[in-house]
Write an enzyme that holds these catalytic residues in place. Structure first.
Site, short mmCIF file in Angstrom:
data_model
loop_
_atom_site.label_atom_id
_atom_site.label_comp_id
_atom_site.label_asym_id
_atom_site.label_seq_id
_atom_site.Cartn_x
_atom_site.Cartn_y
_atom_site.Cartn_z
CG ASP A 173 39.90 17.36 -5.82
OD1 ASP A 173 40.85 17.04 -6.61
OD2 ASP A 173 39.59 16.33 -5.07
CB ILE A 205 41.80 16.95 -2.81
CG1 ILE A 205 43.30 16.46 -3.30
CG2 ILE A 205 42.19 18.10 -1.65
CD1 ILE A 205 44.05 17.61 -3.83
CG ASP A 206 36.36 18.45 -3.68
OD1 ASP A 206 36.74 19.34 -3.12
OD2 ASP A 206 36.06 18.27 -5.00
CB VAL A 207 35.96 12.74 0.00
CG1 VAL A 207 35.31 11.77 1.13
CG2 VAL A 207 34.87 12.80 -1.38
#
Length: 844
Positions: free
Chosen positions: A573, A602-604
């Site tokens: 991320d 950003i990850d989720v």
């Protein structure tokens, strides 16, 4: 009538009516159009409500008509379109569509197969906020985004902390698009559509799940130096006022920015992994020196009581102790200063070590990799000429049209063909509709997912889908590759509702187990590059040869529809924040880049993008096209949250959006203000509310000269409490929202898991709810955001079970696959399988 795209595309033949304005609604319809759906976007008279060049992105690939929904003739045209549509998308306040005669009940009565998606700012059932004018900033203020932006901002004493990124709309749009495809997939078996509500505020809170989760009594070994310093200062009463340079020394050496020989900063994210820290030191030529100095390298899964004598940390776990961090980072600074940032980027990428040069968004849009891999596309737009735009958020393998975009037209451009569209839709045949029957279960009942992912983004994919009835088996290696912070602590959120099997897929027994599993599996999720897939023998070609209905969902950092020079580089991320310009914008420039929030910006979202890819692939399979490769990446997600800025063209105005640590908003009419008792967010509609706002504050408002107004309003608002200003502005429906924290929401809307089986029931009369696991398997009480951002009317959404201890299901699953007790014992003895990683769920 215009030519439509090729009928071989995944969603070709599906018809969408898009009433959306601003970002969330149009973005959902854009995502469906990007997969081949035929979309009609309806603009109001006078054009779109959001005047931004990003309109060209959000409305690409759509037919575009202008209708006055207050006119009975135009309203009837809209109704006729909806009668023959598969999907309706709207993001008005609750009740607006119903008052127009376009409400869900009315439209589903005449079109039972319709999937009706609403994206209000706050849920229609929210007794307090349903009628709020839900601007992006208002939602962010209401749920705690501006007060819980990250550990850096807390340490620097910066609160509130504004961000120009439309996180709420990005999260809601992808969850909305995912829910549409899952509902269409379910419709293929039972024939009926669904009414779905995705409150944008609830989507934002789910996206920021790791910022709001709370583990009561979490040991200090899982807290970063920044968290410990915050606790220390609060306990001693010391002020939170660190300057940016001082803050850097609280960052782990493998999780921070270094200045290079060319003056460009480089970001290394190599912590928490069994291989990456050492590999980082090896490419820097420092490993022998650091090893000789005696840095500890023991397993992160040992209890601290079992650590080697004198050890305060271990190289393979985040964070290092302050002593080791200071020593290692000082040497790393010296070496990074010997070469340019882009040289280090190539060296790190070639070695498979996560790191990259910081860039501005403009640099990313014009970078070799972004263009080569199809992540950034060039579109000939009628208004802006050759325009570089963000590409798809996800794509299916073999879909060559994914990089071929039809430019957005001008508002009303297609009004002259409205009668042709109506006739075509009335006479056309529906796709993907089974025999009509009552819906009683989840959209994904009977679907089996094999989850081979790790960290946050990957596990989020199947974790998101499990709430709709999918059975998920998670396979991790017998010897963990990540520390407990990244695997176990993060897993409490992302691995809910899964079964855990510890298995070495590279071993003979592991391959045997996989072959026994695959015939019953519908979807495999994995976060890996093409090179990694090939090494594991899990390429799509190999899998599909034996299992033609199987869907392989591949998620990686820098992947796009095409190959680029960085396609196989590893990343996280934070690295995508750095390479796409998020960190330089948030920090205020290339000299002071700063991570945007401390978890999951950003990850989720990336996990949601991949979940949408699976939804598209399931629809495609249900139409008789077999399995497919479903893909997304962190850069696709990182571009989406920058939609208002993610474009470039010859006459583009400078990239001068709000940036830096001390900004409080866009301008005087859209920003945070301090009242006498608290902070609030003000959002004034320039098109309709300027005169009324000026009358209420007894000042003339010139939208072209807001700098003086800014300071005047600061002085004015400080004279009264927030409640006073809410009352003043409520009369003219001008948005004024107190800034709340995530902790306040958690305290107010915390439900015990034992009392609920369905996730939507948790919300009650609120947009947001938290669920508390008092008897969590980890041994601590754990409070998590409730998984209820997607709220169907007909289909069930279950509350997933708490994440089990890694390996808790190993024996049972192997037995179900017909391994004998002696075979299982042999696998355990040889290390091909395991029943646990550590003595305790969380090593002490």
């Amino acid at each position: 009538m215009k030519q439509t795209f090729a009928s071989t595309r995944p969603l070709a033949g599906y018809r969408v009516v898009d009433f959306g304005q601003y970002i969330a609604g149009p973005a959902v319809a854009m995502m469906l159009a990007d997969q081949g759906a035929e979309v009609i976007h309806i603009d109001p008279p006078g054009g779109p409500r959001w005047d931004n060049p990003a309109d060209a992105i959000l409305n690409r690939g759509k037919y575009r008509i202008t209708l006055d929904l207050k006119s009975e003739r135009d309203l009837e045209t809209a109704r006729e379109l909806v009668k023959n549509a598969d999907v309706l998308v709207e993001n008005f306040r609750p009740g607006v569509m119903q008052r127009l005669g376009l409400g869900a009940e009315d439209m589903r009565r005449v079109n039972p197969a319709l999937v009706y998606l609403s994206l209000p700012g706050f849920s229609e059932k929210d007794e307090e906020l349903a009628d709020t004018a839900a601007w992006e900033g208002i939602i962010a203020a209401a749920v705690g985004q501006y007060t819980d932006m990250g550990l850096n901002r807390i340490l620097m004493g910066i609160n509130p902390s504004f961000s120009p990124l439309p996180l709420a709309s990005a999260y809601a749009s992808v969850l909305g698009a995912t829910s549409v495809t899952l509902a269409l997939f379910a419709r293929s078996s039972h024939g009926l559509g669904d009414r779905i509500e995705v409150p944008v505020s609830a989507a934002l809170m789910e996206g920021l799940a790791y910022n709001s989760m709370h583990i009561h009594g979490l040991p200090d070994r899982y807290k970063s130096p920044r968290e410990l310093e915050i606790e220390r200062r609060k306990n001693t009463g010391e002020q939170l006022n660190l300057e940016y340079p001082d803050l850097q020394e609280f960052l782990d050496p493998f999780y921070r920015t270094y200045m290079c020989a060319d003056g460009r900063p480089f970001y290394a994210v190599c912590s928490s992994h069994t291989r990456h820290p050492q590999a980082c030191l090896e490419v820097l030529g420092l490993w022998d020196e650091i090893q000789a100095a005696g840095i500890p390298t023991h397993s992160a899964y040992l209890d601290q009581a079992d650590w080697p004598e004198g050890a305060e940390c271990t190289l393979v776990s985040y964070p290092l102790s302050r002593k080791w961090a200071d020593f290692v980072s000082s040497r790393m600074k010296q070496v990074f200063a010997t070469q340019s940032a882009y040289e280090w980027q190539q060296i790190f990428g070639d070695a498979g070590v996560p790191g990259c040069a910081h860039q501005l968004t403009k640099e990313w849009l014009n970078s070799e990799h972004a263009l080569a891999c199809g992540s950034v596309l060039e579109v000939n737009d009628p208004r802006y000429g050759l325009m570089r735009q963000l590409g798809n958020i996800c794509w299916l393998g073999g879909d060559a049209s994914v990089v071929d975009k039809r430019a957005a037209g001008l508002p009303g451009q297609d009004n002259d063909i409205t009668s042709d569209l109506l006739a075509a839709w009335e006479n056309g045949s529906r796709v993907g509709i089974g025999s009509a029957q009552k819906v009683t279960n989840g959209w994904l009942d009977g679907i089996r997912i094999l989850d081979l992912t790790n960290v946050i983004a990957g596990p989020t994919i199947a974790g998101t889908l499990s709430r709709f009835g999918a059975e998920v088996i998670s396979i991790d290696p017998p010897k963990p590759s990540l520390d407990p912070w990244n695997s176990t602590v993060f897993g409490m959120q992302a691995n809910q509702g899964k079964q855990s099997l510890l298995l070495d897929l590279k071993s003979t027994q592991g391959q045997d187990t996989l072959q026994r599993l695959l015939p019953s599996i519908d979807v495999i999720t994995i976060n890996a590059s093409d090179a990694q897939l090939k090494r594991l023998g899990l390429s799509m070609a190999e899998l599909q040869a034996a299992h033609p209905q199987l869907i392989l969902c591949q998620f990686d950092a820098y992947g796009g529809p095409l190959l680029g020079p960085r396609s196989d580089h590893p990343g996280y991320d934070d690295l995508v924040q750095a390479t796409t310009g998020i960190m330089s914008r948030f920090g205020g420039g290339m000299d002071t880049p700063e991570e945007h929030a401390h978890f999951g910006t950003i990850d989720v979202l990336g996990g949601y993008c991949a979940a949408h890819a699976i939804g598209v692939a399931l629809v495609n399979r249900a139409r008789g096209n077999g399995g497919s490769l479903a893909r997304s990446s962190l850069i696709a997600a990182g571009q989406l949250i920058q939609t208002p800025f993610m474009y470039d063209y010859a006459e583009r105005t400078p990239f001068n959006e709000p940036s830096g640590r001390y900004i409080k908003g866009q301008d005087a009419l859209y920003r945070c203000y301090r009242a006498a008792d608290n902070w609030f967010f003000l959002a004034v509609d320039r098109g309709t509310k300027l005169a009324a706002f000026g009358a209420l504050i007894n000042q003339e408002v010139d939208p072209e000269n807001l700098s003086l107004l800014d300071s005047n309003l600061e002085e004015l608002f400080a004279t009264q409490a927030v409640a006073h200003w809410q009352g003043v502005f409520a009369a003219e429906d001008i948005a004024c929202q107190p800034l709340l924290s995530m902790g306040q929401w958690r305290e107010k809307h915390l439900m015990l898991a034992d009392g609920y089986s369905k996730a939507v029931d948790l919300a009650g009369p609120s947009s947001i709810a938290f669920v508390s696991y008092a008897d969590h398997p980890c041994g601590y009480r754990v409070d998590l955001i409730a998984p209820n951002a997607i709220r169907p009317t007909d289909a069930d959404v279950i509350l997933p079970t708490a994440m089990p201890m890694y390996g808790a299901d190993t024996r049972r699953l192997l037995t179900e696959l017909n391994f004998t007790e002696s075979e299982i014992a042999e696998m355990l003895a040889q290390g091909a399988a395991a029943t646990h990683w550590s003595t305790n769920y969380l090593p002490l």
